[in-house]
Design a protein around this motif. Structure first.
Motif, PDB file in Angstrom:
ATOM      1  N   ALA A   6       0.832  -1.202   0.000  1.00  0.00           N
ATOM      2  CA  ALA A   6       0.000   0.000   0.000  1.00  0.00           C
ATOM      3  C   ALA A   6       0.867   1.253   0.000  1.00  0.00           C
ATOM      4  CB  ALA A   6      -0.929  -0.004   1.213  1.00  0.00           C
ATOM      5  N   GLU A   7       1.888   1.262   0.856  1.00  0.00           N
ATOM      6  CA  GLU A   7       2.777   2.418   0.918  1.00  0.00           C
ATOM      7  C   GLU A   7       3.547   2.605  -0.389  1.00  0.00           C
ATOM      8  OE1 GLU A   7       5.081   1.556   4.378  1.00  0.00           O
ATOM      9  OE2 GLU A   7       3.510   2.257   5.744  1.00  0.00           O
ATOM     10  N   ARG A   8       3.940   1.519  -0.993  1.00  0.00           N
ATOM     11  CA  ARG A   8       4.707   1.570  -2.241  1.00  0.00           C
ATOM     12  C   ARG A   8       3.912   2.227  -3.368  1.00  0.00           C
ATOM     13  NH1 ARG A   8       7.168  -3.697  -5.356  1.00  0.00           N
ATOM     14  NH2 ARG A   8       8.185  -2.566  -7.017  1.00  0.00           N
ATOM     15  N   PHE A   9       2.619   1.942  -3.414  1.00  0.00           N
ATOM     16  CA  PHE A   9       1.779   2.471  -4.489  1.00  0.00           C
ATOM     17  C   PHE A   9       0.968   3.704  -4.071  1.00  0.00           C
ATOM     18  CE2 PHE A   9       2.475  -1.985  -5.733  1.00  0.00           C
ATOM     19  CZ  PHE A   9       3.039  -1.772  -6.985  1.00  0.00           C
ATOM     20  N   GLY A  10       1.292   4.265  -2.922  1.00  0.00           N
ATOM     21  CA  GLY A  10       0.652   5.503  -2.494  1.00  0.00           C
ATOM     22  C   GLY A  10      -0.764   5.354  -1.977  1.00  0.00           C
ATOM     23  N   HIS A  11      -1.126   4.155  -1.521  1.00  0.00           N
ATOM     24  CA  HIS A  11      -2.463   3.921  -0.977  1.00  0.00           C
ATOM     25  C   HIS A  11      -2.435   4.056   0.541  1.00  0.00           C
ATOM     26  CE1 HIS A  11      -4.074   2.541  -4.806  1.00  0.00           C
ATOM     27  NE2 HIS A  11      -2.980   1.831  -4.954  1.00  0.00           N
ATOM     28  N   THR A  12      -3.603   4.233   1.130  1.00  0.00           N
ATOM     29  CA  THR A  12      -3.718   4.322   2.582  1.00  0.00           C
ATOM     30  C   THR A  12      -3.887   2.922   3.146  1.00  0.00           C
ATOM     31  OG1 THR A  12      -4.784   6.460   2.373  1.00  0.00           O
ATOM     32  CG2 THR A  12      -5.069   5.305   4.464  1.00  0.00           C
ATOM     33  N   TYR A  13      -3.142   2.626   4.198  1.00  0.00           N
ATOM     34  CA  TYR A  13      -3.235   1.345   4.892  1.00  0.00           C
ATOM     35  C   TYR A  13      -3.805   1.620   6.277  1.00  0.00           C
ATOM     36  CZ  TYR A  13      -1.717  -2.846   7.364  1.00  0.00           C
ATOM     37  OH  TYR A  13      -1.680  -3.987   8.111  1.00  0.00           O
ATOM     38  N   GLN A  14      -4.908   0.974   6.618  1.00  0.00           N
ATOM     39  CA  GLN A  14      -5.545   1.178   7.920  1.00  0.00           C
ATOM     40  C   GLN A  14      -5.852  -0.172   8.539  1.00  0.00           C
ATOM     41  OE1 GLN A  14      -6.351   4.123   9.620  1.00  0.00           O
ATOM     42  NE2 GLN A  14      -6.722   2.637  11.228  1.00  0.00           N
ATOM     43  N   GLU A  15      -5.360  -0.413   9.736  1.00  0.00           N
ATOM     44  CA  GLU A  15      -5.659  -1.658  10.437  1.00  0.00           C
ATOM     45  C   GLU A  15      -6.917  -1.473  11.266  1.00  0.00           C
ATOM     46  OE1 GLU A  15      -2.547  -3.459  12.710  1.00  0.00           O
ATOM     47  OE2 GLU A  15      -1.067  -3.061  11.159  1.00  0.00           O
ATOM     48  N   ILE A  16      -7.661  -2.568  11.417  1.00  0.00           N
ATOM     49  CA  ILE A  16      -8.820  -2.560  12.312  1.00  0.00           C
ATOM     50  C   ILE A  16      -8.513  -3.512  13.459  1.00  0.00           C
ATOM     51  CG2 ILE A  16     -10.413  -2.025  10.444  1.00  0.00           C
ATOM     52  CD1 ILE A  16     -11.381  -4.948  10.656  1.00  0.00           C
ATOM     53  N   GLY A  17      -9.330  -3.494  14.474  1.00  0.00           N
ATOM     54  CA  GLY A  17      -9.108  -4.341  15.641  1.00  0.00           C
ATOM     55  C   GLY A  17      -9.104  -5.820  15.288  1.00  0.00           C
ATOM     56  N   ARG A  18      -8.227  -6.560  15.928  1.00  0.00           N
ATOM     57  CA  ARG A  18      -8.081  -7.991  15.661  1.00  0.00           C
ATOM     58  C   ARG A  18      -9.365  -8.772  15.940  1.00  0.00           C
ATOM     59  NH1 ARG A  18      -3.708 -11.826  18.756  1.00  0.00           N
ATOM     60  NH2 ARG A  18      -4.390 -13.771  17.830  1.00  0.00           N
ATOM     61  N   PHE A  19     -10.119  -8.344  16.915  1.00  0.00           N
ATOM     62  CA  PHE A  19     -11.302  -9.087  17.317  1.00  0.00           C
ATOM     63  C   PHE A  19     -12.606  -8.459  16.824  1.00  0.00           C
ATOM     64  CE2 PHE A  19      -7.984 -10.114  20.365  1.00  0.00           C
ATOM     65  CZ  PHE A  19      -7.932 -11.490  20.183  1.00  0.00           C
ATOM     66  N   PHE A  20     -12.528  -7.606  15.818  1.00  0.00           N
ATOM     67  CA  PHE A  20     -13.730  -7.038  15.217  1.00  0.00           C
ATOM     68  C   PHE A  20     -14.527  -8.177  14.570  1.00  0.00           C
ATOM     69  CE2 PHE A  20     -15.976  -5.139  11.566  1.00  0.00           C
ATOM     70  CZ  PHE A  20     -16.788  -4.269  12.268  1.00  0.00           C
TER      71      PHE A  20
END
Length: 121
Positions: A6-20
């Motif tokens: 994502a970072e390489r291609f200029g996209h946003t990377y967002q993590e969500i909670g593991r237990f969602f």
């Protein structure tokens, strides 16, 4: 790897909670799907009927939509959610720590290195 791409291609990377609970909530109503809440959370169940919106959901597509929506929500608000205001994390936090404080060195030539060092053998 996903973050790197994502970072390489200029996209946003967002993590969500593991237990969602992404596969257990209806993506239309955000209410729990009863068949997945009552202990019958088998991965063999691929299609589920939501009694709230009267639609049949593919479990993987439903989870993907919920993950996307949660990621966008977290990105916009800067907070993570829990399932219907409840805590979905397990009671224990993280991995269990080793009880051993440090490793015991191996004594050369000893048939039982640990017993010899401890004065047992």
């Amino acid at each position: 790897m996903l973050k790197y791409k994502a970072e390489r291609f200029g996209h946003t990377y967002q993590e969500i909670g593991r237990f969602f609970p992404s596969s257990q909530l209806c993506n239309e109503t955000l209410l729990p799907i009863p068949i997945l809440q009552k202990g019958y959370d088998s991965l063999g169940v691929r299609l589920v009927d939501c009694p709230h919106c009267q639609r049949r959901h593919d479990r993987d597509i439903n989870a993907a939509i919920n993950i996307r929506n949660e990621g966008l929500r977290v990105l916009a608000l800067g907070t993570s959610a829990s399932a219907l205001g409840g805590d979905v994390r397990p009671k224990s936090s993280g991995r269990k720590k080793s009880m051993k404080a440090e490793a015991i060195p191996v004594e050369l030539g000893s048939p039982h290195p640990i017993c010899t060092q401890m004065g047992v053998g």
